[in-house]
Design a protein around this motif. Structure first.
Motif, PDB file in Angstrom:
ATOM      1  N   GLN A 104       0.856  -1.183   0.000  1.00 32.63           N
ATOM      2  CA  GLN A 104       0.000   0.000   0.000  1.00 32.63           C
ATOM      3  C   GLN A 104       0.899   1.241   0.000  1.00 32.63           C
ATOM      4  O   GLN A 104       1.970   1.238   0.605  1.00 32.63           O
ATOM      5  CB  GLN A 104      -0.893   0.012   1.240  1.00 32.63           C
ATOM      6  N   PRO A 105       0.490   2.315  -0.661  1.00 36.54           N
ATOM      7  CA  PRO A 105       1.338   3.511  -0.717  1.00 36.54           C
ATOM      8  C   PRO A 105       1.436   4.204   0.638  1.00 36.54           C
ATOM      9  O   PRO A 105       0.441   4.347   1.352  1.00 36.54           O
ATOM     10  CB  PRO A 105       0.651   4.395  -1.752  1.00 36.54           C
ATOM     11  N   ILE A 106       2.646   4.616   0.981  1.00 37.03           N
ATOM     12  CA  ILE A 106       2.898   5.342   2.224  1.00 37.03           C
ATOM     13  C   ILE A 106       3.797   6.528   1.940  1.00 37.03           C
ATOM     14  O   ILE A 106       4.405   6.634   0.875  1.00 37.03           O
ATOM     15  CB  ILE A 106       3.552   4.444   3.300  1.00 37.03           C
ATOM     16  N   GLU A 107       3.870   7.433   2.913  1.00 39.07           N
ATOM     17  CA  GLU A 107       4.755   8.595   2.856  1.00 39.07           C
ATOM     18  C   GLU A 107       5.646   8.585   4.079  1.00 39.07           C
ATOM     19  O   GLU A 107       5.161   8.453   5.201  1.00 39.07           O
ATOM     20  CB  GLU A 107       3.937   9.896   2.893  1.00 39.07           C
ATOM     21  N   LEU A 108       6.931   8.729   3.874  1.00 34.45           N
ATOM     22  CA  LEU A 108       7.881   8.864   4.964  1.00 34.45           C
ATOM     23  C   LEU A 108       8.300  10.327   5.047  1.00 34.45           C
ATOM     24  O   LEU A 108       8.695  10.921   4.049  1.00 34.45           O
ATOM     25  CB  LEU A 108       9.118   8.006   4.721  1.00 34.45           C
ATOM     26  N   GLU A 109       8.186  10.896   6.224  1.00 32.59           N
ATOM     27  CA  GLU A 109       8.628  12.268   6.440  1.00 32.59           C
ATOM     28  C   GLU A 109       9.946  12.206   7.202  1.00 32.59           C
ATOM     29  O   GLU A 109       9.997  11.751   8.338  1.00 32.59           O
ATOM     30  CB  GLU A 109       7.585  13.053   7.233  1.00 32.59           C
ATOM     31  N   LEU A 110      11.016  12.629   6.549  1.00 34.50           N
ATOM     32  CA  LEU A 110      12.359  12.531   7.105  1.00 34.50           C
ATOM     33  C   LEU A 110      12.955  13.911   7.314  1.00 34.50           C
ATOM     34  O   LEU A 110      12.719  14.821   6.519  1.00 34.50           O
ATOM     35  CB  LEU A 110      13.265  11.740   6.162  1.00 34.50           C
ATOM     36  N   ILE A 111      13.744  14.053   8.377  1.00 36.06           N
ATOM     37  CA  ILE A 111      14.485  15.284   8.615  1.00 36.06           C
ATOM     38  C   ILE A 111      15.950  14.969   8.382  1.00 36.06           C
ATOM     39  O   ILE A 111      16.519  14.101   9.043  1.00 36.06           O
ATOM     40  CB  ILE A 111      14.265  15.811  10.041  1.00 36.06           C
ATOM     41  N   ASN A 112      16.544  15.661   7.436  1.00 34.48           N
ATOM     42  CA  ASN A 112      17.938  15.442   7.064  1.00 34.48           C
ATOM     43  C   ASN A 112      18.801  16.487   7.762  1.00 34.48           C
ATOM     44  O   ASN A 112      18.886  17.633   7.331  1.00 34.48           O
ATOM     45  CB  ASN A 112      18.089  15.520   5.544  1.00 34.48           C
ATOM     46  N   TYR A 113      19.442  16.081   8.864  1.00 28.23           N
ATOM     47  CA  TYR A 113      20.389  16.941   9.564  1.00 28.23           C
ATOM     48  C   TYR A 113      21.771  16.740   8.952  1.00 28.23           C
ATOM     49  O   TYR A 113      22.003  15.761   8.242  1.00 28.23           O
ATOM     50  CB  TYR A 113      20.416  16.594  11.055  1.00 28.23           C
ATOM     51  N   PRO A 114      22.716  17.626   9.234  1.00 32.04           N
ATOM     52  CA  PRO A 114      24.058  17.441   8.659  1.00 32.04           C
ATOM     53  C   PRO A 114      24.743  16.144   9.089  1.00 32.04           C
ATOM     54  O   PRO A 114      25.562  15.608   8.349  1.00 32.04           O
ATOM     55  CB  PRO A 114      24.841  18.657   9.169  1.00 32.04           C
ATOM     56  N   ASP A 115      24.408  15.624  10.271  1.00 35.84           N
ATOM     57  CA  ASP A 115      25.108  14.444  10.770  1.00 35.84           C
ATOM     58  C   ASP A 115      24.221  13.216  10.965  1.00 35.84           C
ATOM     59  O   ASP A 115      24.727  12.139  11.312  1.00 35.84           O
ATOM     60  CB  ASP A 115      25.799  14.773  12.094  1.00 35.84           C
ATOM     61  N   LYS A 116      22.906  13.331  10.759  1.00 34.63           N
ATOM     62  CA  LYS A 116      21.999  12.198  10.957  1.00 34.63           C
ATOM     63  C   LYS A 116      20.713  12.426  10.178  1.00 34.63           C
ATOM     64  O   LYS A 116      20.452  13.513   9.675  1.00 34.63           O
ATOM     65  CB  LYS A 116      21.691  11.997  12.433  1.00 34.63           C
TER      66      LYS A 116
END
Length: 125
Positions: A104-116
């Protein structure tokens, strides 16, 4: 030497050269070339240490997803650039569209920090 013989020699040489290039590239254990924006962002997200928020952990338990499923979406997913690359604290938010184990389609919300990278939320579409 007629045309058919020259063509035969050319094709044999081409096959030997292609095999040599293929053999050398597979010995290097390199990852595929990432020149397109989607591939480059996903590669950057995969290369950093990965963490999950409490909300994402709760959603992963409800969806019966594991971190392996999330990593698979980070390899084969699609970035929604119209809603991504937005500043958030000291990082940027990226929306990755993928599929859960039930396809099933999903959305991942990611936060891209400089180190993680932090998985902030998972939503069904």
């Amino acid at each position: 030497m007629n045309f058919i013989q020259r063509l035969g020699y050319y094709l044999i040489g081409l096959m030997i050269g292609a095999f040599a290039v293929w053999f050398i590239l597979h010995q290097k254990e390199t990852e595929t070339f990432c020149y397109l924006p989607n591939c480059r962002v996903l590669k950057d997200l995969r290369s950093k240490p990965f963490q999950t928020s409490e909300e994402a952990n709760f959603e992963m338990k409800n969806e019966k997803m594991s971190l392996d499923d999330v990593r698979l979406n980070l390899k084969h997913g699609d970035i929604d650039f119209s809603r991504s690359n937005l500043p958030y604290e000291t990082g940027k938010i990226y929306i990755v569209e993928g599929r859960n184990p039930e396809n099933q389609p999903i959305e991942l919300e990611l936060i891209n920090y400089p180190d993680k990278v932090v998985l902030k939320n998972i939503k069904k579409i």
